[in-house]
Write an enzyme that holds these catalytic residues in place. Sequence first.
Site, mmCIF file in Angstrom:
data_model
loop_
_atom_site.group_PDB
_atom_site.id
_atom_site.type_symbol
_atom_site.label_atom_id
_atom_site.label_comp_id
_atom_site.label_asym_id
_atom_site.label_seq_id
_atom_site.Cartn_x
_atom_site.Cartn_y
_atom_site.Cartn_z
ATOM 1 N N LEU A 63 29.234 -35.903 -27.700
ATOM 2 C CA LEU A 63 29.855 -35.736 -26.373
ATOM 3 C C LEU A 63 31.214 -35.042 -26.468
ATOM 4 O O LEU A 63 31.787 -34.660 -25.453
ATOM 5 C CB LEU A 63 29.986 -37.081 -25.664
ATOM 6 C CG LEU A 63 28.668 -37.783 -25.304
ATOM 7 C CD1 LEU A 63 28.938 -39.113 -24.609
ATOM 8 C CD2 LEU A 63 27.791 -36.903 -24.421
ATOM 9 N N HIS A 232 18.091 -36.855 -38.135
ATOM 10 C CA HIS A 232 17.475 -35.516 -38.114
ATOM 11 C C HIS A 232 16.716 -35.107 -39.386
ATOM 12 O O HIS A 232 17.094 -34.162 -40.068
ATOM 13 C CB HIS A 232 18.495 -34.432 -37.743
ATOM 14 C CG HIS A 232 19.885 -34.581 -38.323
ATOM 15 N ND1 HIS A 232 20.126 -34.720 -39.665
ATOM 16 C CD2 HIS A 232 21.099 -34.614 -37.718
ATOM 17 C CE1 HIS A 232 21.444 -34.809 -39.849
ATOM 18 N NE2 HIS A 232 22.049 -34.756 -38.701
ATOM 19 N N ASP A 305 20.270 -34.789 -31.310
ATOM 20 C CA ASP A 305 21.421 -34.179 -31.997
ATOM 21 C C ASP A 305 22.062 -33.112 -31.094
ATOM 22 O O ASP A 305 22.488 -32.041 -31.561
ATOM 23 C CB ASP A 305 21.030 -33.590 -33.357
ATOM 24 C CG ASP A 305 22.245 -33.256 -34.209
ATOM 25 O OD1 ASP A 305 23.382 -33.602 -33.812
ATOM 26 O OD2 ASP A 305 22.075 -32.644 -35.280
ATOM 27 N N HIS A 309 28.539 -26.252 -28.289
ATOM 28 C CA HIS A 309 29.678 -25.441 -28.741
ATOM 29 C C HIS A 309 29.978 -24.420 -27.647
ATOM 30 O O HIS A 309 29.118 -24.136 -26.806
ATOM 31 C CB HIS A 309 29.345 -24.700 -30.045
ATOM 32 C CG HIS A 309 29.151 -25.611 -31.218
ATOM 33 N ND1 HIS A 309 30.172 -26.337 -31.775
ATOM 34 C CD2 HIS A 309 28.045 -25.928 -31.928
ATOM 35 C CE1 HIS A 309 29.717 -27.057 -32.790
ATOM 36 N NE2 HIS A 309 28.415 -26.846 -32.903
#
Length: 429
Positions: A63, A232, A305, A309
């Site tokens: 977050l 992951h 995940d 960006h």
Amino acid sequence: MKLLVKGGKIIDPANNFFQVADILVRDGKIAAVARNIEADNAEIIEAKGKLVMPGLIDMHVHLREPGLEAKETIATGTRAAAMGGFTAVACMPNTKPVVDNRALVEFIKSRAASEGAVHVFPIGAITKGSEGIELAEIGDMKLAGAVAVSDDGRPVMNAQVMRLAMQYAQMFDLPVISHCEDTSLVAEGVMHEGYHSTVFGLKGITSAAEEVMVARDIILAELTGARVHIAHVSTAGSVELIRMAKRKGIKVSAEATPHHFTLTDEAVGNYDTSTKVNPPLRGAGDVRAVKDGLRDGTIDVIATDHAPHTVEEKDVEYQYAPFGMVGLETAVGLAFRELVRPGILSVEELVMKISCNPARILGLNKGHLGRGADADITIVDPDLKETVDVNKFASKGKNSPFHGWELIGLPVVTVVGGRIVMRDRKLVL
Ligand code: DOR
Ligand code: ZN
């Protein structure tokens, strides 16, 4: 405040309930699940032909708050979650500063309470500053509400530090979420090491970089008796190691992301930096193995995940871009496309992996729809089509390689604690 969800197919694996029925919600809790409920003054949600599930839980999101608000905030990230059908997320501590103490866990909780569209459960760092040297204040963070510890984004390279972290976390019954990556093997790699990295002229990351750490952490889980969750999972070798560990009764659980079960390293071929992710998109055999792991129960959880960006950070040459892609708003559609429609998972199994199992691993009393449960509910229309458009994302992050894909099977209502936060693919806040 009353809500009545009418005529949907209820998928509630925790209560072994799979029938068409109504759900009455009162004061944030589920008051009744039955056929033909009548209620005065209730807001009606017509769910005929739709799938009504316990609220989806994404146990691996970034977050970015505090400190990295240009990428995402708790407000925008939880709106993306609501659009994606998630009623709860667990957020990783690789913010600025790193969430490695009680005050920061409390900050996230208070921010989430005032600005969040869905429930937020903070994950604390394993080590101070996630530097891998000195343990963070794990017990204190648990008391403040942390649901797990992880140095996600960075591996804990020192095995003795990881051993101590596991012993400590175990005392507080916290799972240790391991980002498995041996940095010495990763070196300067930017994509999966193999045929395609050679053809594309990009430095590779060997599968072994992940697998040696998965093996180490399984061995340490056996040594300490701690609960270890492998984040992951991306390689066939990792899936096999986890399968073997589970057979031995070691307390290990694992997650896979939608991008790792959907895309191969071939997707890097257009040099679109939204395909740059850590661990990298792997080979076709790895994707098959991840799907097999999901099918046979080796992989317990689907988590995104979600790693937003800024456009400026991603709009550079491939080797300079940061790792990560957003995932909250495409997860359900990709799971239907890759897993449910091809018959790899039933809808029931999907709900286990995206609601029940994350709740169990994080110790949340969620992931079920019985009477008295929190009214966190997700309604999915299995036939609804939508073309992914990153410009319409609620997330600040537009770094998705799925832009332009048509997805079928999408969340149409998200109810958090009895409150509708998304309806008909629009936020209601
Ligand atoms: O691709 C990734 N991005 N992998 C991680 O482990 C961290 C994440 C991030 O924080 O951007
Ligand atoms: Zn990670």
